[in-house]
Write an enzyme that holds these catalytic residues in place. Structure first.
Site, PDB file in Angstrom:
ATOM      1  N   LYS A   1      12.846  42.985 -33.002  1.00 58.75           N
ATOM      2  CA  LYS A   1      13.604  43.027 -34.304  1.00 58.75           C
ATOM      3  C   LYS A   1      13.359  43.904 -35.194  1.00 58.75           C
ATOM      4  CE  LYS A   1      10.093  39.445 -34.858  1.00 58.75           C
ATOM      5  NZ  LYS A   1       9.863  37.855 -34.670  1.00 58.75           N
TER       6      LYS A   1
ATOM      7  N   LYS B   1      11.605  47.466 -25.224  1.00 59.09           N
ATOM      8  CA  LYS B   1      11.885  45.910 -25.546  1.00 59.09           C
ATOM      9  C   LYS B   1      12.922  45.737 -26.610  1.00 59.09           C
ATOM     10  CE  LYS B   1       8.895  42.537 -26.052  1.00 59.09           C
ATOM     11  NZ  LYS B   1       7.847  41.475 -26.384  1.00 59.09           N
TER      12      LYS B   1
ATOM     13  N   LYS C   1      -0.228  48.803 -33.735  1.00 60.14           N
ATOM     14  CA  LYS C   1       0.097  48.601 -34.941  1.00 60.14           C
ATOM     15  C   LYS C   1      -0.576  49.327 -35.985  1.00 60.14           C
ATOM     16  CE  LYS C   1       2.314  44.150 -34.609  1.00 60.14           C
ATOM     17  NZ  LYS C   1       2.304  42.950 -34.861  1.00 60.14           N
TER      18      LYS C   1
END
Ligand code: TRP
Length: 341
Positions: free
Chosen positions: A204, A201, A118
């Site tokens: 969102k 995956k 991240k």
């Protein structure tokens, strides 16, 4: 006075950022609901304090938190049976999180792959909260003395860290106060991949909305996304081995099986030999049948957010009956002066 035996208690958390999608439903909500029926105490948390480790628009965060709560309830979580909370309303999470900031080591945090992914090359500019995130996650779990944590594979490392923090705390203070929490990793069967790329995956944060089925998508949208889902030119195999090397086919079949509550082999004994042109409408039908009652219940709940807010307030009260005594004992162990009994 410390507890030494730990009653089974399930805790899990989900970030209220963006929409709930099919991956959240099959990988998390469904297992959450299954735990609720097993006679153990279950606590499910919308981790709003975690969400703000990256920027969240305040109005969006409020809406996402309530919508996630609506999704939890619509999917079958009963606020009388499970404790449903948003993290910020149970202040002991953040308070224990601070103690754990002082237990966890910089080196441990720096090795977290999620942090590396991240923060990437821009670590200098990431928030301190993003770096410390796993210590707060450990606090979420341990402030309940939770023994079982259902999560996806990607959270395994954070759960190992939770055990490291519990062990170091217990060792440093010479107590047996925090349990060694068991991760309950939801396996590959419940891992839902992107409809556009079977190696990624369902997420969102994917820029393509066509890559996921949102819990709030209507029947036409669900059918269209499934029709457009990436596939390969071959027919479906009749056994699971035949899915090897066919990521997209595997994904669609496992979604079909999970929605029907079947094993992959059972699903393939039914649909093996079909071309995607015939299989996709079947998949769309079951997806719509399972998801549309959930999405209509979500809209009903979202029409009166007062009810959701009352559920979360009540959840926080019940949660604090557990967390306040555990935090108080933690403070005593650590040496904080408080009211003398
Ligand atoms: N880190 C988890 C995720 O991103 C969310 C989370 C926060 C969580 N605290 C938790 C999950 C405690 C399980 C238990 O998915």
């Amino acid at each position: 006075m410390t507890e030494t035996s730990f009653a089974p208690r399930v805790f899990s958390g989900m970030q209220p950022s963006g929409n709930l999608h099919l991956g959240n439903y099959l990988g998390a909500l469904k297992p959450f609901v299954e735990w609720q029926g097993k006679g153990v105490e279950t606590v499910y948390c919308m981790v709003d304090l975690h969400a703000i480790t990256v920027w969240q628009d305040p109005a969006d965060l409020r809406r996402s938190t309530r919508e996630m709560c609506a999704g939890f309830i619509a999917a079958g979580l009963d606020p009388e049976k499970s404790i449903l909370i948003n993290q910020s309303q149970v202040p002991e999470h953040a308070q224990l999180g601070w103690i754990f900031n002082c237990v966890a080591r910089m080196g441990w945090m720096g090795r977290m792959t999620q942090w590396k992914d991240k923060a990437g090359k821009n670590a200098e500019n990431a928030s301190l909260g993003l770096f410390g995130y796993p210590a707060l996650m450990a606090a979420d779990i341990l402030v309940y003395h939770a023994t079982h944590v259902p999560v996806g594979e990607d959270q395994k490392q954070h759960l190992e860290l939770t055990r490291d923090i519990a062990a170091k705390f217990n060792h440093d203070y010479g107590v047996d106060f925090f349990p060694m929490t068991e991760p309950v990793i939801e396996g590959a069967a419940t891992r839902v991949m992107s409809l556009r790329d079977g190696s990624k995956k369902m997420s969102k944060s994917d820029v393509s909305d066509a890559s996921r089925i949102n819990m709030t998508d209507d029947a036409d949208t669900i059918a269209r996304k499934i029709r457009k889902a990436k596939t390969d030119p071959d027919a479906l195999p009749s056994e699971a081995e035949g899915l090897a090397g066919r990521a997209e086919a595997r994904n669609l079949v496992s979604i079909y099986a999970a929605l029907n509550g079947q094993s992959i082999d059972a699903a393939l004994s039914e649909v093996g030999g079909l071309q995607f042109g015939a299989f996709k409408p079947m998949l769309a039908d079951v997806a719509v049948a399972r998801l549309s009652p959930i999405s209509s219940e979500m809209s009903r709940l979202m029409a009166d957010t007062g009810e959701i807010d009352r559920i979360l307030m009540r959840g926080a009260e019940r949660a604090r009956a557990i967390t306040a005594p555990i935090l108080k004992q933690t403070y005593e162990i650590v040496g904080m002066v408080g009211p003398t009994p």
